[in-house]
Design a protein around this motif. Structure first.
Motif, PDB file in Angstrom:
ATOM      1  N   HIS A   1     -14.547  25.803  11.737  1.00 33.45           N
ATOM      2  CA  HIS A   1     -15.757  25.283  11.084  1.00 33.45           C
ATOM      3  C   HIS A   1     -15.524  23.841  10.632  1.00 33.45           C
ATOM      4  CE1 HIS A   1     -17.467  29.362  10.878  1.00 33.45           C
ATOM      5  NE2 HIS A   1     -16.249  29.756  10.554  1.00 33.45           N
ATOM      6  N   PRO A   2     -15.316  22.913  11.552  1.00 33.61           N
ATOM      7  CA  PRO A   2     -15.021  21.533  11.159  1.00 33.61           C
ATOM      8  C   PRO A   2     -16.141  20.887  10.359  1.00 33.61           C
ATOM      9  CG  PRO A   2     -15.515  21.674  13.509  1.00 33.61           C
ATOM     10  CD  PRO A   2     -15.370  23.077  13.022  1.00 33.61           C
ATOM     11  N   GLU A   3     -17.388  21.308  10.622  1.00 30.43           N
ATOM     12  CA  GLU A   3     -18.505  20.706   9.900  1.00 30.43           C
ATOM     13  C   GLU A   3     -18.447  21.052   8.413  1.00 30.43           C
ATOM     14  OE1 GLU A   3     -19.636  24.855  10.869  1.00 30.43           O
ATOM     15  OE2 GLU A   3     -18.605  23.226  11.920  1.00 30.43           O
ATOM     16  N   ILE A   4     -17.937  22.244   8.077  1.00 27.36           N
ATOM     17  CA  ILE A   4     -17.794  22.624   6.670  1.00 27.36           C
ATOM     18  C   ILE A   4     -16.626  21.876   6.045  1.00 27.36           C
ATOM     19  CG2 ILE A   4     -17.266  24.531   5.105  1.00 27.36           C
ATOM     20  CD1 ILE A   4     -18.785  26.376   6.953  1.00 27.36           C
ATOM     21  N   ALA A   5     -15.538  21.762   6.779  1.00 25.82           N
ATOM     22  CA  ALA A   5     -14.356  21.064   6.275  1.00 25.82           C
ATOM     23  C   ALA A   5     -14.683  19.614   5.933  1.00 25.82           C
ATOM     24  CB  ALA A   5     -13.235  21.126   7.304  1.00 25.82           C
ATOM     25  N   ARG A   6     -15.558  18.989   6.735  1.00 25.43           N
ATOM     26  CA  ARG A   6     -15.923  17.595   6.467  1.00 25.43           C
ATOM     27  C   ARG A   6     -16.745  17.451   5.204  1.00 25.43           C
ATOM     28  NH1 ARG A   6     -16.748  17.308  12.207  1.00 25.43           N
ATOM     29  NH2 ARG A   6     -18.967  17.760  11.907  1.00 25.43           N
ATOM     30  N   GLN A   7     -17.511  18.482   4.879  1.00 23.66           N
ATOM     31  CA  GLN A   7     -18.454  18.372   3.775  1.00 23.66           C
ATOM     32  C   GLN A   7     -17.893  18.830   2.432  1.00 23.66           C
ATOM     33  OE1 GLN A   7     -21.433  17.089   3.786  1.00 23.66           O
ATOM     34  NE2 GLN A   7     -21.746  16.762   5.956  1.00 23.66           N
ATOM     35  N   VAL A   8     -17.012  19.820   2.475  1.00 22.25           N
ATOM     36  CA  VAL A   8     -16.622  20.490   1.237  1.00 22.25           C
ATOM     37  C   VAL A   8     -15.190  20.127   0.864  1.00 22.25           C
ATOM     38  CG1 VAL A   8     -16.329  22.706   0.095  1.00 22.25           C
ATOM     39  CG2 VAL A   8     -18.189  22.392   1.731  1.00 22.25           C
ATOM     40  N   GLY A   9     -14.998  19.742  -0.373  1.00 24.92           N
ATOM     41  CA  GLY A   9     -13.662  19.436  -0.866  1.00 24.92           C
ATOM     42  C   GLY A   9     -13.742  18.977  -2.302  1.00 24.92           C
ATOM     43  N   TYR A  10     -12.620  18.530  -2.806  1.00 25.98           N
ATOM     44  CA  TYR A  10     -12.596  17.977  -4.162  1.00 25.98           C
ATOM     45  C   TYR A  10     -11.651  16.791  -4.161  1.00 25.98           C
ATOM     46  CZ  TYR A  10      -7.936  19.959  -5.027  1.00 25.98           C
ATOM     47  OH  TYR A  10      -6.593  20.242  -4.970  1.00 25.98           O
ATOM     48  N   ILE A  11     -11.691  15.999  -5.223  1.00 23.35           N
ATOM     49  CA  ILE A  11     -10.826  14.832  -5.318  1.00 23.35           C
ATOM     50  C   ILE A  11      -9.744  15.099  -6.356  1.00 23.35           C
ATOM     51  CG2 ILE A  11     -10.685  12.369  -5.809  1.00 23.35           C
ATOM     52  CD1 ILE A  11     -13.592  12.145  -4.931  1.00 23.35           C
ATOM     53  N   ASP A  12      -8.525  14.946  -5.935  1.00 22.80           N
ATOM     54  CA  ASP A  12      -7.361  15.077  -6.810  1.00 22.80           C
ATOM     55  C   ASP A  12      -7.052  13.685  -7.358  1.00 22.80           C
ATOM     56  OD1 ASP A  12      -4.890  15.360  -7.989  1.00 22.80           O
ATOM     57  OD2 ASP A  12      -3.916  16.288  -6.256  1.00 22.80           O
ATOM     58  N   PHE A  13      -7.178  13.522  -8.682  1.00 26.19           N
ATOM     59  CA  PHE A  13      -6.929  12.233  -9.317  1.00 26.19           C
ATOM     60  C   PHE A  13      -5.514  12.138  -9.892  1.00 26.19           C
ATOM     61  CE2 PHE A  13     -11.600  12.818  -9.737  1.00 26.19           C
ATOM     62  CZ  PHE A  13     -12.003  11.729  -8.997  1.00 26.19           C
ATOM     63  N   TYR A  14      -4.641  13.024  -9.483  1.00 27.36           N
ATOM     64  CA  TYR A  14      -3.209  12.997  -9.785  1.00 27.36           C
ATOM     65  C   TYR A  14      -2.842  13.394 -11.220  1.00 27.36           C
ATOM     66  CZ  TYR A  14      -3.742   9.557  -5.964  1.00 27.36           C
ATOM     67  OH  TYR A  14      -4.105   8.891  -4.827  1.00 27.36           O
ATOM     68  N   GLY A  15      -3.697  13.130 -12.180  1.00 28.06           N
ATOM     69  CA  GLY A  15      -3.276  13.280 -13.571  1.00 28.06           C
ATOM     70  C   GLY A  15      -3.609  14.613 -14.195  1.00 28.06           C
ATOM     71  N   ILE A  16      -4.709  15.240 -13.769  1.00 27.15           N
ATOM     72  CA  ILE A  16      -5.126  16.493 -14.399  1.00 27.15           C
ATOM     73  C   ILE A  16      -5.636  17.434 -13.308  1.00 27.15           C
ATOM     74  CG2 ILE A  16      -7.514  15.736 -14.856  1.00 27.15           C
ATOM     75  CD1 ILE A  16      -7.298  17.216 -17.554  1.00 27.15           C
ATOM     76  N   ASP A  17      -5.290  18.711 -13.447  1.00 27.90           N
ATOM     77  CA  ASP A  17      -5.755  19.767 -12.540  1.00 27.90           C
ATOM     78  C   ASP A  17      -5.235  19.609 -11.111  1.00 27.90           C
ATOM     79  OD1 ASP A  17      -7.235  20.728 -14.700  1.00 27.90           O
ATOM     80  OD2 ASP A  17      -9.013  19.578 -14.134  1.00 27.90           O
ATOM     81  N   SER A  18      -4.164  18.857 -10.920  1.00 28.28           N
ATOM     82  CA  SER A  18      -3.625  18.684  -9.577  1.00 28.28           C
ATOM     83  C   SER A  18      -2.734  19.855  -9.203  1.00 28.28           C
ATOM     84  CB  SER A  18      -2.813  17.388  -9.485  1.00 28.28           C
ATOM     85  OG  SER A  18      -2.240  17.252  -8.189  1.00 28.28           O
ATOM     86  N   GLU A  19      -2.709  20.183  -7.906  1.00 31.82           N
ATOM     87  CA  GLU A  19      -1.792  21.207  -7.418  1.00 31.82           C
ATOM     88  C   GLU A  19      -0.390  20.639  -7.215  1.00 31.82           C
ATOM     89  OE1 GLU A  19      -3.333  23.344  -4.074  1.00 31.82           O
ATOM     90  OE2 GLU A  19      -5.343  23.492  -4.930  1.00 31.82           O
ATOM     91  N   HIS A  20      -0.243  19.331  -7.364  1.00 34.70           N
ATOM     92  CA  HIS A  20       1.053  18.675  -7.222  1.00 34.70           C
ATOM     93  C   HIS A  20       1.482  18.096  -8.567  1.00 34.70           C
ATOM     94  CE1 HIS A  20       1.075  18.670  -2.762  1.00 34.70           C
ATOM     95  NE2 HIS A  20      -0.237  18.563  -2.894  1.00 34.70           N
ATOM     96  N   ASP A  21       2.780  18.007  -8.762  1.00 35.77           N
ATOM     97  CA  ASP A  21       3.337  17.377  -9.949  1.00 35.77           C
ATOM     98  C   ASP A  21       3.671  15.927  -9.594  1.00 35.77           C
ATOM     99  OD1 ASP A  21       4.648  16.517 -12.204  1.00 35.77           O
ATOM    100  OD2 ASP A  21       6.376  17.839 -11.967  1.00 35.77           O
TER     101      ASP A  21
ATOM    102  N   GLY B   1       0.836  -1.194   0.000  1.00 36.26           N
ATOM    103  CA  GLY B   1       0.000   0.000   0.000  1.00 36.26           C
ATOM    104  C   GLY B   1       0.872   1.245   0.000  1.00 36.26           C
ATOM    105  N   ILE B   2       0.599   2.156  -0.933  1.00 36.33           N
ATOM    106  CA  ILE B   2       1.430   3.362  -1.082  1.00 36.33           C
ATOM    107  C   ILE B   2       0.562   4.603  -0.888  1.00 36.33           C
ATOM    108  CG2 ILE B   2       2.933   4.676  -2.619  1.00 36.33           C
ATOM    109  CD1 ILE B   2       4.097   1.964  -1.779  1.00 36.33           C
ATOM    110  N   PRO B   3       0.919   5.471   0.066  1.00 43.37           N
ATOM    111  CA  PRO B   3       0.174   6.724   0.233  1.00 43.37           C
ATOM    112  C   PRO B   3       0.587   7.728  -0.834  1.00 43.37           C
ATOM    113  CG  PRO B   3       2.004   6.672   1.778  1.00 43.37           C
ATOM    114  CD  PRO B   3       2.042   5.361   1.028  1.00 43.37           C
ATOM    115  N   LEU B   4      -0.371   8.529  -1.289  1.00 41.88           N
ATOM    116  CA  LEU B   4      -0.062   9.490  -2.353  1.00 41.88           C
ATOM    117  C   LEU B   4      -0.635  10.868  -2.077  1.00 41.88           C
ATOM    118  CD1 LEU B   4      -0.301   7.745  -5.872  1.00 41.88           C
ATOM    119  CD2 LEU B   4       1.670   8.819  -4.785  1.00 41.88           C
ATOM    120  N   HIS B   5      -0.698  11.245  -0.805  1.00 37.53           N
ATOM    121  CA  HIS B   5      -1.143  12.614  -0.541  1.00 37.53           C
ATOM    122  C   HIS B   5      -0.179  13.623  -1.138  1.00 37.53           C
ATOM    123  CE1 HIS B   5      -4.034  10.706   2.044  1.00 37.53           C
ATOM    124  NE2 HIS B   5      -4.551  11.871   2.397  1.00 37.53           N
ATOM    125  N   THR B   6       1.102  13.241  -1.208  1.00 42.60           N
ATOM    126  CA  THR B   6       2.093  14.038  -1.936  1.00 42.60           C
ATOM    127  C   THR B   6       2.932  13.079  -2.768  1.00 42.60           C
ATOM    128  OG1 THR B   6       3.857  13.908  -0.274  1.00 42.60           O
ATOM    129  CG2 THR B   6       2.220  15.679  -0.021  1.00 42.60           C
TER     130      THR B   6
END
Length: 505
Positions: free
Chosen positions: A214-234, A167-172
């Motif tokens: 505002h933890p309740e907002i943090a839990r609800q709102v976000g996006y999914i980074d799929f690594y290949g397009i539109d990512s903030e990471h290279d 198992g490999i983590p990929l948060h970065t």
């Protein structure tokens, strides 16, 4: 010994296997971890604090983001409605068949029973291999490292027929590279499993509503980074390291909880098709982001979603490119419209529309198309026109090379829709999609360990797939998946022995 031989002889799958002239490779066997031993390994990497983090991560699977801190079973029906708490997977593993339950937990027993299953070599996906992804950032890497170390040691004596994934983590990208190198170079593991995406906060919202306040907002709102397009990471350095080390990438990435999969009462409503949808999002991001163009040697196995979605996305990519490549797009460019001709046609055929109105040529195009069809502020520039630019698509064959060659699609034994993968009369350019046999034993959809190979042979007898397709499914395609990433993958294994490979055991 006699009891074991009787079980092998009684297995339908063993009977099928006896008639084959090729090995069988299973790309998806789910095994359980014996918790006391696993926790010993975890404690070595971080003491009781890390053990507690693991237990919390495992338990946290069933506490959804909008559960108010309680899991589904702790809530009343009214609370589930109030919080819109997702009905998570439940009773997902084999229990009544106790012999199989032990098989998925005891490596020596699993190894002994492969003959009953009809498999020569199996890729193992321990059910807890991705659990550390749910842990906080300070625990994620050491938990992955401890769990991978445990699995490497548990299955090393059986390496000729069994190999667990790492198992490999990929948060970065960097943490992915670090754990990849440890898993491959230090532990000797040769397949990895990643999540197909990472949930991240939307910075504009976080700045306005800090998570601490505002933890309740943090839990609800976000996006999914799929690594290949539109990512903030290279992520290119990570893919480069994967190819350099010769590692096949796999994922069991699902979409439960996404739009249309948010039932608060029905697991099956959320489950059907969710692996296909999740993996599709991940694979399209790699394709449109140009990852498969830049790394033609990258091999990715997308498991549990079937192969039919791989065929239909391939077809739709071709269809869309033919209509929306950068040259064809001129058919829809407002600048290409002949306003004078349009005005004359309105004058000739639109008398009822123009009754009592003055024909204004400067607004005619807008009024005919609708305001929403035209840019409001400026014309798009060249870099914004071609959605296929990063993928480098100049001809249909490029789509085939950057979709079909890189991706392999795990289909379960009784999945009749696998026929779509082999339908070269429908798939563009007469192409067959890379379906790989993935029994999924260990999970609820396979109540009997010994049945999957026979169930796949049933598809041949029913005319769903041909005998040649069966061979490609259970051997040819999975063999290519692993050896195209690492030509020496099967050296020293039962598959290598049967094929007469150098180093075959």
């Amino acid at each position: 010994m006699n009891d074991r031989l009787n079980r092998v002889h009684a297995s339908r799958s063993a009977a099928v296997k006896a008639g084959l002239d090729h090995p069988v490779i299973d790309t998806d066997v789910h095994v359980n971890d014996y918790a006391p031993v696993l926790e010993d390994y975890v404690a070595q990497y971080g003491g009781n604090k890390l053990v507690d983090a693991l237990r919390k991560a495992l338990g946290g699977r069933f506490v959804t983001r909008n559960g108010g801190g309680k899991d589904w079973y702790q809530q009343t029906p009214e609370e589930r409605q109030f919080h819109r708490t997702l009905r998570a997977p439940w009773w997902a593993r084999v229990t009544r068949n106790t012999y199989d339950l032990a098989t998925y937990t005891l490596p020596a027993l699993l190894y002994e029973r492969l003959g009953e299953q009809g498999s020569d070599y199996s890729i193992l996906f321990p059910n807890d291999v991705l659990s550390p992804a749910a842990a906080g950032s300070e625990y994620r890497q050491p938990l992955h490292r401890a769990i991978n170390h445990f699995h490497a040691d548990q299955y090393r004596p059986y390496a000729d027929r069994l190999t667990p994934v790492a198992g490999i983590p990929l948060h970065t990208p960097q943490e992915g590279i670090e754990e990849l190198e440890f898993a491959v170079k230090t532990l000797g593991l040769k397949v990895i499993n990643i999540a197909g995406g990472v949930r991240r906060p939307i910075r504009a919202i976080v700045e306005k509503y800090p998570a601490a306040e505002h933890p309740e907002i943090a839990r609800q709102v976000g996006y999914i980074d799929f690594y290949g397009i539109d990512s903030e990471h290279d992520y290119d350095p990570f893919w480069a390291k994967v190819v350099e080390l010769g590692v096949p990438v796999t994922t069991h990435y699902g979409s439960q909880g996404w739009t249309g999969r948010q039932s608060i009462s029905n697991y099956m409503n959320n489950h059907i098709g969710h692996f296909a949808d999740g993996s599709q999002a991940f694979a399209k991001a790699l394709f449109f982001g140009g990852v498969t163009r830049r790394f033609p040697g990258l091999r990715v196995g997308l498991l549990e979603g079937g192969a039919d979605w791989g065929a239909h996305v391939y077809t739709h990519l071709v269809d869309r490119w033919e209509k929306r490549n950068r040259h064809a797009l001129r058919n829809y460019d407002p600048a290409e419209a002949d306003v004078e001709l349009l005005a004359s046609l309105f004058e000739r055929y639109g008398a009822d529309f123009l009754k009592g109105r003055t024909l204004d040529k400067s607004k005619l195009l807008r009024d005919s198309l609708g305001i929403s069809a035209l840019p409001h502020s400026r014309e798009p520039n060249e870099s914004e026109i071609d959605d296929f630019a990063l993928a480098g698509i100049e001809k249909v064959e490029d789509i085939r090379d950057r979709w079909v060659d890189n991706f392999y699609f795990g289909s379960e034994a009784d999945d009749r829709t696998v026929a779509a993968a082999f339908n070269d009369r429908v798939n563009p350019l007469g192409t067959k999609i890379n379906a790989i046999w993935s029994s999924d034993v260990g999970h609820w959809d396979v109540p009997e360990f010994t049945e999957p190979l026979a169930e796949t042979w049933d598809l041949v007898q029913q005319g769903v797939i041909s005998a040649a397709d069966f061979k490609a499914f259970v051997f040819g395609n999975p063999y290519r998946f692993y050896t195209e990433a690492n030509p020496r993958f099967f050296e020293g294994t039962e598959v290598g022995r049967k094929l007469g490979l150098k180093g075959g055991k």
